[in-house]
Motif scaffolding. Structure first.
Motif, PDB file in Angstrom:
ATOM      1  N   GLY A   1       0.816  -1.254   0.041  1.00 25.73           N
ATOM      2  CA  GLY A   1      -0.013  -0.003  -0.067  1.00 25.73           C
ATOM      3  C   GLY A   1       0.809   1.136  -0.013  1.00 25.73           C
ATOM      4  O   GLY A   1       2.004   1.177   0.225  1.00 25.73           O
ATOM      5  N   ASP A   2       0.070   2.406  -0.249  1.00 28.37           N
ATOM      6  CA  ASP A   2       0.729   3.545  -0.268  1.00 28.37           C
ATOM      7  C   ASP A   2       1.193   3.949   1.058  1.00 28.37           C
ATOM      8  O   ASP A   2       0.709   3.175   2.273  1.00 28.37           O
ATOM      9  CB  ASP A   2       0.070   4.749  -0.845  1.00 28.37           C
ATOM     10  CG  ASP A   2      -1.476   4.937  -0.290  1.00 28.37           C
ATOM     11  OD1 ASP A   2      -1.632   4.565   0.944  1.00 28.37           O
ATOM     12  OD2 ASP A   2      -2.213   5.353  -1.043  1.00 28.37           O
ATOM     13  N   ASN A   3       1.599   5.112   1.620  1.00 27.04           N
ATOM     14  CA  ASN A   3       2.197   5.193   3.108  1.00 27.04           C
ATOM     15  C   ASN A   3       0.937   5.771   3.804  1.00 27.04           C
ATOM     16  O   ASN A   3       1.127   6.170   5.100  1.00 27.04           O
ATOM     17  CB  ASN A   3       3.289   6.213   2.840  1.00 27.04           C
ATOM     18  CG  ASN A   3       4.559   5.957   2.195  1.00 27.04           C
ATOM     19  OD1 ASN A   3       4.889   4.784   2.428  1.00 27.04           O
ATOM     20  ND2 ASN A   3       5.399   6.845   1.528  1.00 27.04           N
ATOM     21  N   GLY A   4      -0.201   5.570   3.210  1.00 26.84           N
ATOM     22  CA  GLY A   4      -1.469   6.005   3.866  1.00 26.84           C
ATOM     23  C   GLY A   4      -2.233   5.091   4.574  1.00 26.84           C
ATOM     24  O   GLY A   4      -2.824   5.543   5.414  1.00 26.84           O
ATOM     25  N   PHE A   5      -2.428   4.060   4.208  1.00 27.76           N
ATOM     26  CA  PHE A   5      -2.274   2.764   3.662  1.00 27.76           C
ATOM     27  C   PHE A   5      -3.315   2.075   2.829  1.00 27.76           C
ATOM     28  O   PHE A   5      -4.168   1.416   3.466  1.00 27.76           O
ATOM     29  CB  PHE A   5      -1.912   1.885   5.014  1.00 27.76           C
ATOM     30  CG  PHE A   5      -1.109   0.578   4.580  1.00 27.76           C
ATOM     31  CD1 PHE A   5       0.373   0.530   4.491  1.00 27.76           C
ATOM     32  CD2 PHE A   5      -1.642  -0.537   3.963  1.00 27.76           C
ATOM     33  CE1 PHE A   5       1.096  -0.485   4.265  1.00 27.76           C
ATOM     34  CE2 PHE A   5      -0.944  -1.639   3.786  1.00 27.76           C
ATOM     35  CZ  PHE A   5       0.416  -1.484   3.776  1.00 27.76           C
ATOM     36  N   ARG A   6      -3.355   2.536   1.601  1.00 27.71           N
ATOM     37  CA  ARG A   6      -4.308   2.219   0.714  1.00 27.71           C
ATOM     38  C   ARG A   6      -3.733   1.112  -0.027  1.00 27.71           C
ATOM     39  O   ARG A   6      -2.571   1.216  -0.630  1.00 27.71           O
ATOM     40  CB  ARG A   6      -4.739   3.309  -0.112  1.00 27.71           C
ATOM     41  CG  ARG A   6      -5.857   2.809  -1.138  1.00 27.71           C
ATOM     42  CD  ARG A   6      -6.588   4.340  -1.686  1.00 27.71           C
ATOM     43  NE  ARG A   6      -5.429   5.373  -1.947  1.00 27.71           N
ATOM     44  CZ  ARG A   6      -5.634   6.440  -1.933  1.00 27.71           C
ATOM     45  NH1 ARG A   6      -6.808   6.834  -1.990  1.00 27.71           N
ATOM     46  NH2 ARG A   6      -4.670   7.336  -2.274  1.00 27.71           N
ATOM     47  N   THR A   7      -4.358  -0.342   0.126  1.00 31.13           N
ATOM     48  CA  THR A   7      -3.776  -1.564  -0.495  1.00 31.13           C
ATOM     49  C   THR A   7      -4.109  -1.783  -1.845  1.00 31.13           C
ATOM     50  O   THR A   7      -5.044  -2.266  -2.257  1.00 31.13           O
ATOM     51  CB  THR A   7      -4.092  -2.595   0.536  1.00 31.13           C
ATOM     52  OG1 THR A   7      -5.473  -2.859   0.352  1.00 31.13           O
ATOM     53  CG2 THR A   7      -3.518  -2.348   1.817  1.00 31.13           C
TER      54      THR A   7
ATOM     55  N   ALA B   1      -9.367   0.196   0.388  1.00 33.40           N
ATOM     56  CA  ALA B   1      -9.879   0.843   1.386  1.00 33.40           C
ATOM     57  C   ALA B   1      -9.947   0.211   2.806  1.00 33.40           C
ATOM     58  O   ALA B   1     -10.147   0.991   3.704  1.00 33.40           O
ATOM     59  CB  ALA B   1     -10.902   1.732   1.117  1.00 33.40           C
ATOM     60  N   PHE B   2     -10.141  -0.769   2.870  1.00 31.22           N
ATOM     61  CA  PHE B   2     -10.717  -1.758   3.884  1.00 31.22           C
ATOM     62  C   PHE B   2      -9.519  -1.576   5.126  1.00 31.22           C
ATOM     63  O   PHE B   2      -9.945  -1.297   6.384  1.00 31.22           O
ATOM     64  CB  PHE B   2     -10.789  -2.881   3.802  1.00 31.22           C
ATOM     65  CG  PHE B   2     -11.692  -3.958   5.040  1.00 31.22           C
ATOM     66  CD1 PHE B   2     -12.687  -3.768   5.263  1.00 31.22           C
ATOM     67  CD2 PHE B   2     -10.512  -4.556   5.684  1.00 31.22           C
ATOM     68  CE1 PHE B   2     -13.208  -4.163   6.489  1.00 31.22           C
ATOM     69  CE2 PHE B   2     -11.044  -5.237   6.962  1.00 31.22           C
ATOM     70  CZ  PHE B   2     -12.514  -5.016   7.410  1.00 31.22           C
ATOM     71  N   TYR B   3      -8.090  -1.718   4.848  1.00 37.90           N
ATOM     72  CA  TYR B   3      -7.131  -1.604   5.717  1.00 37.90           C
ATOM     73  C   TYR B   3      -7.216  -0.259   6.374  1.00 37.90           C
ATOM     74  O   TYR B   3      -7.221  -0.332   7.737  1.00 37.90           O
ATOM     75  CB  TYR B   3      -5.604  -1.716   4.984  1.00 37.90           C
ATOM     76  CG  TYR B   3      -4.767  -2.020   6.149  1.00 37.90           C
ATOM     77  CD1 TYR B   3      -4.051  -3.181   6.483  1.00 37.90           C
ATOM     78  CD2 TYR B   3      -3.975  -0.766   6.716  1.00 37.90           C
ATOM     79  CE1 TYR B   3      -3.053  -3.245   7.218  1.00 37.90           C
ATOM     80  CE2 TYR B   3      -2.902  -0.985   7.692  1.00 37.90           C
ATOM     81  CZ  TYR B   3      -2.367  -2.353   7.662  1.00 37.90           C
ATOM     82  OH  TYR B   3      -1.292  -2.484   8.591  1.00 37.90           O
ATOM     83  N   ASP B   4      -7.339   0.789   6.158  1.00 37.24           N
ATOM     84  CA  ASP B   4      -7.549   2.097   6.583  1.00 37.24           C
ATOM     85  C   ASP B   4      -8.761   2.015   7.449  1.00 37.24           C
ATOM     86  O   ASP B   4      -8.741   2.708   8.425  1.00 37.24           O
ATOM     87  CB  ASP B   4      -7.547   3.209   5.370  1.00 37.24           C
ATOM     88  CG  ASP B   4      -6.087   3.837   5.045  1.00 37.24           C
ATOM     89  OD1 ASP B   4      -5.242   3.598   5.880  1.00 37.24           O
ATOM     90  OD2 ASP B   4      -6.070   4.382   4.193  1.00 37.24           O
TER      91      ASP B   4
ATOM     92  N   PRO C   1      -5.566  -3.696  11.864  1.00 38.39           N
ATOM     93  CA  PRO C   1      -6.033  -3.660  10.405  1.00 38.39           C
ATOM     94  C   PRO C   1      -5.462  -4.862   9.545  1.00 38.39           C
ATOM     95  O   PRO C   1      -6.061  -5.278   8.678  1.00 38.39           O
ATOM     96  CB  PRO C   1      -5.438  -2.313   9.967  1.00 38.39           C
ATOM     97  CG  PRO C   1      -4.132  -1.821  10.844  1.00 38.39           C
ATOM     98  CD  PRO C   1      -4.813  -2.602  12.195  1.00 38.39           C
ATOM     99  N   GLY C   2      -4.135  -5.273   9.698  1.00 42.69           N
ATOM    100  CA  GLY C   2      -3.692  -6.326   8.989  1.00 42.69           C
ATOM    101  C   GLY C   2      -4.269  -7.676   9.245  1.00 42.69           C
ATOM    102  O   GLY C   2      -4.945  -8.432   8.312  1.00 42.69           O
ATOM    103  N   ARG C   3      -4.580  -8.098  10.381  1.00 47.84           N
ATOM    104  CA  ARG C   3      -5.233  -9.329  10.734  1.00 47.84           C
ATOM    105  C   ARG C   3      -6.718  -9.028  10.162  1.00 47.84           C
ATOM    106  O   ARG C   3      -7.287 -10.266   9.782  1.00 47.84           O
ATOM    107  CB  ARG C   3      -5.519  -9.652  12.290  1.00 47.84           C
ATOM    108  CG  ARG C   3      -5.969 -10.954  12.610  1.00 47.84           C
ATOM    109  CD  ARG C   3      -5.196 -12.206  11.917  1.00 47.84           C
ATOM    110  NE  ARG C   3      -5.779 -12.736  10.824  1.00 47.84           N
ATOM    111  CZ  ARG C   3      -5.694 -13.725  10.006  1.00 47.84           C
ATOM    112  NH1 ARG C   3      -4.427 -14.183  10.233  1.00 47.84           N
ATOM    113  NH2 ARG C   3      -6.256 -14.566   9.352  1.00 47.84           N
ATOM    114  N   ALA C   4      -7.513  -7.993  10.465  1.00 47.58           N
ATOM    115  CA  ALA C   4      -8.736  -7.826  10.136  1.00 47.58           C
ATOM    116  C   ALA C   4      -8.774  -7.935   8.475  1.00 47.58           C
ATOM    117  O   ALA C   4      -9.869  -8.318   8.027  1.00 47.58           O
ATOM    118  CB  ALA C   4      -9.514  -6.433  10.480  1.00 47.58           C
ATOM    119  N   THR C   5      -8.112  -7.395   7.925  1.00 49.51           N
ATOM    120  CA  THR C   5      -7.897  -7.484   6.313  1.00 49.51           C
ATOM    121  C   THR C   5      -7.913  -8.908   5.960  1.00 49.51           C
ATOM    122  O   THR C   5      -8.412  -9.419   5.096  1.00 49.51           O
ATOM    123  CB  THR C   5      -6.853  -6.591   5.552  1.00 49.51           C
ATOM    124  OG1 THR C   5      -7.027  -5.227   6.203  1.00 49.51           O
ATOM    125  CG2 THR C   5      -6.774  -6.501   4.184  1.00 49.51           C
TER     126      THR C   5
END
Length: 292
Positions: free
Chosen positions: A41-47, A89-92, A105-109
């Motif tokens: 993802g970007d540094n935002g974190f859009r994967t 957009a889900f990680y964010d 967010p990582g495990r949730a994704t």
């Protein structure tokens, strides 16, 4: 980069938070097949890179399945739906709703992608643009074979340079140039970009397998990866995976028209997942991980 997605809506929500993930098997990774969700993802974190990798050290196979970032209306573990929002957009979203996603967010994704595909995902590994560049620089570049050239006349390389081209043949890609290779898509499309991401990951993996000490050092280096992968098992796993040949690697992009169809969405261009087709392919790729 696309403009940020509007605030997400999740409908319905039978429970305040997803069910906890089942615990991975206590067996060592060299003794059982497993799945990893790879996120870039970007540094935002859009994967913009969403890929499931399955490794079976017993049968000596690797399977890779990429999910287009424009996938919308993804089902969630709690019975809800990520309505009118893209999967990238889900990680964010999970990061900003900590009470709902206490697992992070990582495990949730990973749980969300697992629900989409009807499988259990054991681990996740995420990196940002900066982390990706640091990894390739530490490797001294990644040698990537290309049968055909890649060109994108619209890619904004710098403030004054627009357009990029990668000639055919094997090239060593490092830092910003490596990042452009896995991000460029306007010269073809997002599905070809996902194939390039798979190609790059395989090339990097084979290169690291030849240098086990470097692989372990890179994976444990702070700031390169966000992961729940058991890094202490990397050295022994490398020895096992090194014997897997290229003919035992299966690569799939779960895009239209077989796995997704066009969708109308206020978020812009969107793809609706065809769940039976996606889950049928996931069952073929990751049979050990299918959720009953």
């Amino acid at each position: 980069l696309p403009s940020p997605s509007p605030a997400a809506s999740v409908l319905p929500t039978p429970s305040p938070s997803p069910s906890p993930s089942p615990s991975p098997s206590p067996l060592a990774l060299t003794e059982r097949p497993f799945t990893v969700l790879v996120l870039g993802g970007d540094n935002g974190f859009r994967t913009d890179a969403v890929m499931v990798v399955g490794i079976d050290p017993i049968k000596k196979t690797v399977a890779m399945a990429s999910i287009p970032r424009d996938t919308v209306n993804v089902p969630l573990p709690d019975g809800g739906t990520f309505t009118n929002q893209k999967i990238n957009a889900f990680y964010d979203f999970a990061a900003s709703h900590k009470a709902r996603y206490p697992q992070g967010p990582g495990r949730a994704t990973a749980d969300m992608v697992g629900t989409l595909l009807g499988i259990h995902i054991d681990y996740y590994a995420a990196t940002t643009f900066d982390g990706f560049k640091r990894l390739t620089q530490a490797m001294g570049g990644v040698k990537v074979p290309r049968a055909n050239p890649v060109g994108d006349p619209y890619y904004q390389v710098t403030g004054s340079q627009v357009g990029v081209r990668f000639p055919s043949g094997t090239q060593t890609l490092v830092g910003e140039r490596a990042l452009i290779f896995v991000r460029t898509r306007q010269g073809d499309n997002d599905f070809e970009r996902q194939r390039r991401q798979q190609l790059f990951l395989l090339a990097a993996g084979r290169q690291l397998l030849a240098k086990p000490a470097l692989a372990a050092a890179l994976l444990t280096a702070s700031g390169n990866l966000i992961t729940d992968f058991p890094l202490d098992q990397v050295p022994s796993l490398i020895t096992t995976v090194a014997s897997i040949g290229s003919k035992s690697v299966t690569q799939v992009v779960l895009g239209p028209r077989t796995y997704e169809s066009s969708a109308s969405c206020p978020c812009g261009y969107a793809l609706q997942p065809i769940l039976p087709a996606m889950r049928s392919m996931a069952k073929q790729l990751f049979p050990w991980a299918v959720v009953p």
